[in-house]
Motif scaffolding. Sequence first.
Motif, short mmCIF file in Angstrom:
data_model
loop_
_atom_site.label_atom_id
_atom_site.label_comp_id
_atom_site.label_asym_id
_atom_site.label_seq_id
_atom_site.Cartn_x
_atom_site.Cartn_y
_atom_site.Cartn_z
N SER A 138 2.15 6.67 -1.50
CA SER A 138 1.10 5.65 -1.55
C SER A 138 1.13 4.98 -2.91
N LEU A 192 3.74 11.34 -0.58
CA LEU A 192 3.05 11.81 0.63
C LEU A 192 3.89 12.84 1.39
N LEU A 200 -3.04 16.72 -0.34
CA LEU A 200 -3.32 15.69 0.66
C LEU A 200 -4.11 16.31 1.81
N ARG A 245 0.82 -1.21 0.00
CA ARG A 245 0.00 0.00 0.00
C ARG A 245 0.85 1.26 0.00
N LEU A 246 2.04 1.14 0.58
CA LEU A 246 2.93 2.29 0.71
C LEU A 246 4.32 1.93 0.19
N ASP A 275 -3.99 14.36 7.56
CA ASP A 275 -2.99 13.31 7.36
C ASP A 275 -1.60 13.72 7.81
N HIS A 311 1.83 11.66 9.27
CA HIS A 311 3.04 11.79 8.46
C HIS A 311 4.19 12.32 9.30
N VAL A 349 2.22 5.88 -8.19
CA VAL A 349 2.59 6.31 -6.84
C VAL A 349 2.21 7.77 -6.65
N THR A 405 4.03 -1.92 3.77
CA THR A 405 4.94 -0.94 3.19
C THR A 405 6.08 -1.65 2.47
N ARG A 420 -1.00 2.92 -5.86
CA ARG A 420 -2.35 2.67 -6.37
C ARG A 420 -2.29 1.93 -7.71
#
Length: 322
Positions: A320, A295, A96, A9-10, A100, A104, A292, A63, A322
Motif C-alpha cells: 500500500s 501487504l 495487517l 493507492r497500491l 484482509d 490478498h 510503502v 494500482t 501512503r
Amino acid sequence: MATPAPAPRLLLLRTGNIITSSLPPPTPTSTTSTELLTTLLTSLQHARSHSPSSWTKLLPTGTLLAPATLSPTPPSLSESRDAYDLTVKLFYLPNLPVEDRNQHTLDAVKLVCEELGVERIDLLNVAFPEVAFDAEDEVPRDTIAGAQQEEEREVDEETKSFLITYSTLESLVHSNLISRIGLSEFGSSRLSRLLRGLGFSPSTTNTPTTAAPSSTIKTTTTCPPRVRPSVVQINVRDCCVVPRELIHYAKREGIQLLTHNDSGEVLTAPGLQRVISESGIFESMSMPKATVIPLWVVKYTAVVRDRSVVENKGYIAMASIR
C-alpha cells in the motif's frame, strides 16, 4: 488545465522469470529475502533504463504496476499445462488485519495465473506471519486421555485466525483454481488444532466428523466439503532434522512433509523502501516522500515434471502507498 492523475493507492511489483531472463541471477547462497529484493531492484532498474518513459503504469484500479512490462515479456509456459508442477508460496506479512488475507489470497492467485498464463495452480502453500516451527514443541502424546483432553478444548484464538483464512483457500480448491493446500511452519500441535477446527478427527482421511450444533444447521443449504491440507512445510534451519513425532503425525494424517529454507521475514518495510528509493519509482509521479507498507509476497515456481527442471521462477509483491 489538465486534471492531474490520481495518486496510486497500491504498488504491484514483479520480478519476471529470474531463471531465464537476461538479468543477472542471484547467487546460490542468497536468502529468500535477499533474492526477492535483489531481483526486484534489478528488474526495475533494467526496465527504467530500457523504457524510461513507460516503465511504470497506473492501472484504473489505482494500482501502480512496476515494471509495466518485463524483459523478456513473460511467455506462456513452453509445454502443455499438464507437463508442470506449479507451486506458489504466499507470505502473509505482519501487522495487517486477519480479514484482509482473504482478498490478498484471491489477488495473489489471480496475478500468478495471469503471469504464467494458466488457469490452475497445483499447490498453494501459505506462510502466516510470526508463525515459526519449534522442534521442542513436538512432544509425543503418551496417553489416550491426554489426546482426548486436547480434542475437547475450545479452539484457541490463533487457530480461529487461521480458520478465517483457510475458508478462502478451500474456496479456491472448490473453484478449481488450486489443487492442494499447504501450510508453512505447522508442527503437529498447531496442525492438530487446525484439523480439529476444520472438523476432522485424528487419523481420518477425508470426512469431517465434528458437526455443527443442530440449531445452526440449515437443511436447505448444502455446504461444500471441508478440504484437508495436503502439505506441511517446515524450516529445519534451527533444528537440523525433522522431529520424529512430526514425521509420524504427518504420516498418520496422510500429509506430505517438506522442508524449506525461506527467510522468516521475506519482505520488510525498510527493505522495500530502499528498493523504491534506489529504483526511483515515484520520481516521475512527484511522490518522492511516499511511504510503502508491504501487504503480501508470492514466490512461484514452474517445474517440468518429467525432467524436474525449474523453467520459471519469480516473485510478485503488493504494497500500500501512503
